[in-house]
Design a protein around this motif. Structure first.
Motif: not given
Length: 509
Positions: A286-296, A492-498
């Protein structure tokens, strides 16, 4: 050296095979959007809506004005309480039939009935803000629901032992604070594990439980005719809910994810898949929408209503949601409480209003997935507004016209119930997970502000309440024109994703 290289690159190759997905994608691809797991979780969680109905609508029976019997044996309007000597009449059902009878809340004291009802809804407004924040922050959806139900059952029982009107008002306020969090937390907790294509129907179905609670209330009130016994009887189900249902409800995986508890979120997602007879692959994360990286993926994201106001994308949405919720609530709760002024059978009228809501939920649940959230909001608001205006035109006090006005009220409830329910799923989809409960809590607070005014409007009786309700319905429909459509859009999960997801979808105004 070759063996050393293989030892070094093997883990890297394994990591590269990891597939990051947001919750909606994982539900669609691996877990199932609405299978046996979601159905069980949904039914258990939404039982809380019936509890909120008990705590809210119990005032219709606890605070009603009983029939008066004069010394001559006559009853009803022919016996004027305000102009008769105190010993020349008595309440049918005795002095403990309601708070009005016990504390003499008639004539110059009648305003106290509307006041204590408004105090309850003021408590709901406070509670919506408190629990909206708590459920988005450290308590979570399930923890907040548990505390809200506990408080409601405690203060509901305390209300039954009120020694005077002012203590009664205080306990109703605190019951309102807790009740304001029950529906809010239960709604989000029930719908967040549901997939995007099923979420609208599931969200619309939550209000079946609220209306079901209202439909059961006349029976409870009939079996427990004194107001003190009624408050205890209507509080016991909340205790049973805490003992028998809460332990079997899961926390929202979306809340776990935005709080950085990815492992916990994955546990719930695998549980959903297993309950639906499916399996989540080991290489899916699982990752937050549009933030598919292990660091986030393990980052804790916290948002507030301030963030909603700062964002140009959500600011206007919030204002419209707040105003429409305010207008809708005046009509919904006003029509529900106005049954005491119609001159018809109170138990029957309350039951008919509740039953009228059920087909409204079904119709709107089907139609929103065909025509969209926005068109259905407009239609249901105007439908209710038109019939309320018709009810305002009926001024003759004869029995036949009372029935016609009652029918107008039932049809008004029919339309507004569909809107009231629809607004929950609509508001939920307008904002990202990180601030969803805060935004929904803000709209719910506005709704409670409308509910605060509703009892005061009802006090005037006659045609005036219907005129106010009609105006609110028509105005609400006009404002709904300016909301964006959310049908088939991601949750959406985040403002960035939206912002990324809707950059090619201009804000509709």
């Amino acid at each position: 050296m070759a063996s050393d290289d293989s030892e070094i690159t093997a883990p890297a190759a394994a990591v590269s095979k990891l597939v990051s997905m947001n919750i909606d994608d994982m539900l669609e691809a691996h877990c199932g959007e609405f299978g046996p797991w979601q159905l069980k979780h949904f039914l258990l969680t939404c039982t809380a809506w019936a509890l909120e109905a008990f705590f809210t609508m119990v005032m219709i029976f606890a605070d009603h004005e009983p029939v008066v019997m004069c010394g001559s044996g006559s009853t009803g309007s022919s016996c004027d309480v305000c102009r008769s000597d105190p010993g020349s009449w008595e309440w049918v059902g005795g002095p403990h039939a309601s708070t009005v009878a016990e504390w003499g809340l008639v004539c110059g004291e009648k305003y106290k009935v509307g006041l204590v009802q408004s105090v309850f809804f003021f408590g709901c407004m406070v509670g919506a803000g408190i629990f909206g924040h708590l459920s988005d922050s450290f308590l979570g959806r399930k923890g907040s629901l548990t505390i809200a139900c506990t408080m409601s059952s405690v203060f509901g029982c305390f209300t039954a032992f009120s020694p005077n009107y002012w203590f009664y008002g205080a306990t109703r306020f605190f019951t309102g604070v807790s009740a304001g969090g029950i529906g809010l937390c239960a709604y989000v907790l029930a719908t967040e594990p549901v997939g995007p294509s099923k979420r609208g129907t599931a969200g619309m179905s939550t209000f079946y439980f609220f209306s079901g609670g209202i439909a059961l209330l006349p029976l409870i009130a009939y079996l427990f005719p004194t107001w003190r016994a009624l408050y205890i009887a209507s509080s016991i189900p909340s205790i049973l809910f805490l003992v028998a249902i809460i332990p079997f409800i899961s926390e929202s995986p979306r809340w776990y994810l935005v709080r950085g508890k990815v492992d916990k979120a994955m546990e719930v997602m695998r549980e959903i898949g297993k309950g639906n007879g499916r399996e989540v692959p080991e290489n899916v994360q699982l990752a937050l929408d549009f933030q598919y990286s292990e660091s986030s993926s393990n980052k804790v994201l916290v948002g507030s209503i301030v963030d909603v106001v700062r964002s140009p994308l959500t600011r206007f949405r919030l204002v419209l949601s707040v105003v429409i919720s305010f207008l809708c609530s005046i009509v919904y709760y006003g029509l529900s409480l106005n049954v005491v002024n119609l001159g018809t059978n109170l138990y029957l009228n309350v039951a008919l209003n509740a039953v009228a809501e059920l087909p409204a939920f079904f119709i709107t649940a089907v139609m929103i997935n065909i025509f969209g959230r926005k068109p259905m909001s407009i239609v249901t608001l105007w439908f209710s507004g038109v019939f309320c205006l018709v009810g305002a035109l009926i001024i003759q006090p004869v029995e036949a016209w009372k029935i016609v006005r009652m029918v107008c009220g039932i049809l008004g409830i029919f339309g507004m119930a569909g809107t009231y329910n629809l607004l929950f799923i609509y508001t939920l989809e307008l904002f990202p997970t990180v601030v969803r409960n805060a935004a929904l809590g803000c709209a719910t607070q506005a709704s409670q502000m409308g509910a605060i005014l509703a009892p005061l409007v009802v006090l005037s009786a006659g045609a005036f309440p219907f005129a106010v309700f009609g105006f609110c319905g028509i105005l609400g429909g006009i404002l709904a024109f300016y909301l964006p459509e959310t049908l088939n859009r991601p949750l959406y999960d985040t403002f960035t994703g939206m912002e990324v997801g809707e950059k090619d979808q201009p804000v509709q105004v």
